[in-house]
Structure formats: structure tokens, C-alpha cells
Design an enzyme around this catalytic site. Structure first.
Site, short mmCIF file in Angstrom:
data_model
loop_
_atom_site.label_atom_id
_atom_site.label_comp_id
_atom_site.label_asym_id
_atom_site.label_seq_id
_atom_site.Cartn_x
_atom_site.Cartn_y
_atom_site.Cartn_z
N GLN A 22 29.71 54.78 62.35
CA GLN A 22 30.08 56.18 62.42
C GLN A 22 30.58 56.55 63.81
O GLN A 22 30.37 55.82 64.78
CB GLN A 22 28.86 57.05 62.06
CG GLN A 22 27.64 56.77 62.93
CD GLN A 22 26.35 57.17 62.28
OE1 GLN A 22 26.30 57.99 61.36
NE2 GLN A 22 25.25 56.61 62.74
N TYR A 46 13.11 71.18 63.60
CA TYR A 46 13.32 70.14 62.58
C TYR A 46 12.34 68.99 62.76
O TYR A 46 11.67 68.57 61.81
CB TYR A 46 14.75 69.64 62.66
CG TYR A 46 15.04 68.45 61.76
CD1 TYR A 46 15.41 68.64 60.44
CD2 TYR A 46 14.92 67.15 62.22
CE1 TYR A 46 15.68 67.56 59.59
CE2 TYR A 46 15.18 66.06 61.41
CZ TYR A 46 15.55 66.27 60.09
OH TYR A 46 15.80 65.20 59.28
N GLY A 87 17.59 50.66 56.36
CA GLY A 87 16.31 51.14 55.85
C GLY A 87 16.10 50.80 54.39
O GLY A 87 14.96 50.51 53.96
N ASP A 100 14.30 60.45 58.02
CA ASP A 100 15.08 61.37 58.86
C ASP A 100 16.52 60.89 58.85
O ASP A 100 16.96 60.19 59.76
CB ASP A 100 14.51 61.40 60.27
CG ASP A 100 15.36 62.25 61.21
OD1 ASP A 100 16.10 63.12 60.71
OD2 ASP A 100 15.29 62.03 62.43
N SER A 101 17.23 61.25 57.81
CA SER A 101 18.60 60.75 57.64
C SER A 101 19.61 61.84 57.93
O SER A 101 19.29 63.03 57.98
CB SER A 101 18.80 60.26 56.20
OG SER A 101 18.77 61.35 55.31
N SER A 102 20.84 61.41 58.12
CA SER A 102 21.94 62.37 58.14
C SER A 102 22.20 62.82 56.70
O SER A 102 21.49 62.43 55.77
CB SER A 102 23.19 61.74 58.76
OG SER A 102 23.49 60.51 58.13
N ASP A 103 23.22 63.62 56.49
CA ASP A 103 23.51 64.13 55.15
C ASP A 103 24.02 63.00 54.25
O ASP A 103 24.42 61.95 54.74
CB ASP A 103 24.52 65.27 55.25
CG ASP A 103 23.92 66.49 55.94
OD1 ASP A 103 22.98 67.07 55.38
OD2 ASP A 103 24.39 66.83 57.04
N TYR A 146 21.99 74.28 62.17
CA TYR A 146 22.32 73.64 60.90
C TYR A 146 23.05 74.63 59.98
O TYR A 146 22.89 75.85 60.14
CB TYR A 146 21.06 73.14 60.20
CG TYR A 146 20.45 71.91 60.84
CD1 TYR A 146 21.14 71.16 61.78
CD2 TYR A 146 19.17 71.50 60.49
CE1 TYR A 146 20.58 70.03 62.36
CE2 TYR A 146 18.60 70.36 61.06
CZ TYR A 146 19.30 69.64 61.99
OH TYR A 146 18.74 68.52 62.55
#
Length: 292
Positions: A37, A67, A144, A161-164, A229
Site C-alpha cells: 500500500q 480508537y 494475519g 486492528d485493520s484498515s477498512d 474518521y
């Protein structure tokens, strides 16, 4: 990049069409492309340092603690004895920082796919990257999803705890992933995953809870306020293996002195309980899947 040239960064993504948060930029601290990314770190005027992955804001210095504390302490304080914790994702170090504060936690294992995010966070975001320095933590770089296949009956709490659900994190929102987490948990274990905002992505939230309920007998959804967010809010899905669990009632309540010692600025037992009070339209949509 056009937005950057005018001195502003604008978060524009089809996942929340027609909505964009813009931050005035003072300086670009890092800009690069990892194997997975685009990785960008900005010094902003009002939100401090900001980590941005593939054009999406992951955290800012001003509000990241909301968060990090909630995704960590909601599940930890829902479990009677969370000794062994797995963190999937969390490459900025913030969740590890918070999990390590809980006095019951003895061992933390973390698996993050992108080493660049770890390195950048240590260098430019030390207020979160400090989480990697805790002696309780064992950090692994890898996938993961694949990591989970190698572990069973091991963890009391698993925090994703991931991104979208776009790009490398997409598999972490699927039914198969929740089944893998179930296998990796010890009896009475709990999972907690970032689950998006109902204001923009209600269908995604419903689908995530549906996947969670396919694997866990106890399922719920809670929310936290995070101004940077989309819509200023983020949600978390929780799944538990203990049929008597009630996520809405914390099993451990910290006194004010303890909260100060742990430097908790958002979480307390009252926030824990109120996080499960949802707007009526959300409650109605999620009712078939919530069990507590």
C-alpha cells in the site's frame, strides 16, 4: 496529490461516496509505497501527525487514543482474565500500547503484514510506536490470516486492528476469518474487530456482524467517537465463546487513580456501558445479530 498541492490533504474514497475530510498540511514527513500500500505521514495544522494508508486516514495524533483505548479495553474489560492477547494488524503500535496497560495481560502477540508501517510509526509516530517497546509484546511481520491458521486454543482475546475492507485487509472481514479466530481462542475467549461506521456503511456493519454470529454464540456492536474518521464515529464488533457473556457490563472496573496511572483519556466503565447504546435505526438493523 492535487489536494496536497493546495496545502490540504483530502480523504476521498468510494467506500464513503460524497464525503471527504480535509486536513491542512504543514509538512509531508514520509511518502512511499510498500509491498502492499501507499504509506503517507503528514504533519497537519490541527490534528498533529497523521498516518494515511492508500489515501485513507488511519490515525491522527489528536484523537488516536479514543480508537486505541476502546478497541483494546472493551474486550479486555469484558473478559474475566485476559492473560494472552493476539493483535492482528495494528502496525502503528497504538493498540499494543493500550493492551500492555491492562494489569491482567501477561503476553501479547502481534502480527502485522506491512513492515513499512511499523518502521514509519516508530520513526514519525512515537506516541503510538512506543507500543512496540513493551516487554510483554512479541511482534511478527506476516499475513494475519495465514498466521491464525497455525494457532489454536491459545489466546484469551484477539483484537483485529485493520484498515477498512479494501486492499490487504479485505480478508479480515470475511466469515472464514471469524472461524479462524474462534479456533485460535481458548474457552471463554473474546474477539474484537474494527467494523466501520453505520452512518455511511450500514450494510457493511450488518454483514460483519452476520459473519461474526456464524462463528460465535455471543455477538454485539459498540461505537466510539473519533473526529478524524468518516462521520466522526467508528464501530467495533465483538464475539464471545462464553454463552453467559454480556459485553455491555464490564467485568473489571478501574478506579479513577488507576485510569490516571494507565493514562486512559477516553475509556472508563461508564463509556464502556454507553458505547453499546445505539441510534434506533442502527439497533433495528443489527437486532437479528446482537445477542447481549
Amino acid at each position: 496529490m492535487d489536494a496536497m498541492k493546495t496545502g490540504w490533504f483530502s480523504e476521498i474514497n468510494d467506500f464513503w461516496p460524497g464525503v471527504s475530510l480535509s486536513l491542512e498540511v504543514e509538512k509531508t514527513l514520509h511518502q512511499g509505497r510498500s509491498q502492499y500500500q501507499d504509506v503517507l505521514v503528514l504533519q497537519t495544522k490541527s490534528y498533529g501527525k497523521a498516518l494515511i494508508l492508500d489515501g485513507i486516514i488511519q490515525c491522527t495524533e489528536k484523537d488516536e487514543f479514543a480508537y486505541q483505548e476502546m478497541i483494546a479495553f472493551i474486550p479486555l474489560c469484558s473478559h474475566p482474565n485476559p492473560k494472552n492477547v493476539l493483535i492482528v494488524g495494528g502496525g502503528d503500535g497504538g493498540v499494543a500500547r493500550e493492551v500492555a496497560k491492562h494489569p491482567g495481560v501477561e503476553r501479547i502477540v502481534q502480527i502485522e503484514i506491512d513492515s513499512m508501517v511499523i518502521d514509519v510509526s516508530k520513526k514519525y509516530l512515537p506516541f503510538m510506536g512506543v507500543g512496540f517497546d513493551n516487554p510483554k509484546l512479541t511482534l511478527n511481520v506476516g499475513d494475519g490470516f495465514e498466521f491464525m491458521k497455525q494457532h489454536s486454543n491459545e489466546f484469551d482475546v484477539i483484537i483485529t486492528d485493520s484498515s477498512d475492507p479494501i486492499g490487504p485487509a479485505e480478508c479480515l472481514f470475511q466469515e472464514s476469518y471469524f472461524n479462524l479466530m474462534k479456533t485460535a481462542l481458548r474457552p471463554g475467549g473474546i474477539v474484537c474487530s474494527q467494523a466501520g461506521t453505520a452512518w455511511m456503511n450500514l450494510d457493511h456493519v450488518v454483514q460483519t456482524l452476520k459473519h461474526c454470529k456464524s462463528a460465535f454464540p455471543v455477538v454485539d456492536y459498540c461505537i466510539a467517537s473519533v473526529p478524524s474518521y468518516p462521520t466522526g464515529q467508528i464501530g467495533f464488533v465483538l464475539g464471545g465463546l462464553g454463552t453467559e457473556m454480556n459485553f455491555k457490563v464490564p467485568t473489571r472496573i478501574f478506579e479513577e487513580e488507576q485510569l490516571d496511572e494507565m493514562n486512559l483519556r477516553y475509556y472508563n466503565s461508564e463509556i464502556h456501558k454507553s458505547a453499546f447504546v445505539l441510534p434506533r435505526f442502527v439497533e433495528k438493523s443489527l437486532k437479528p445479530y446482537r445477542t447481549t
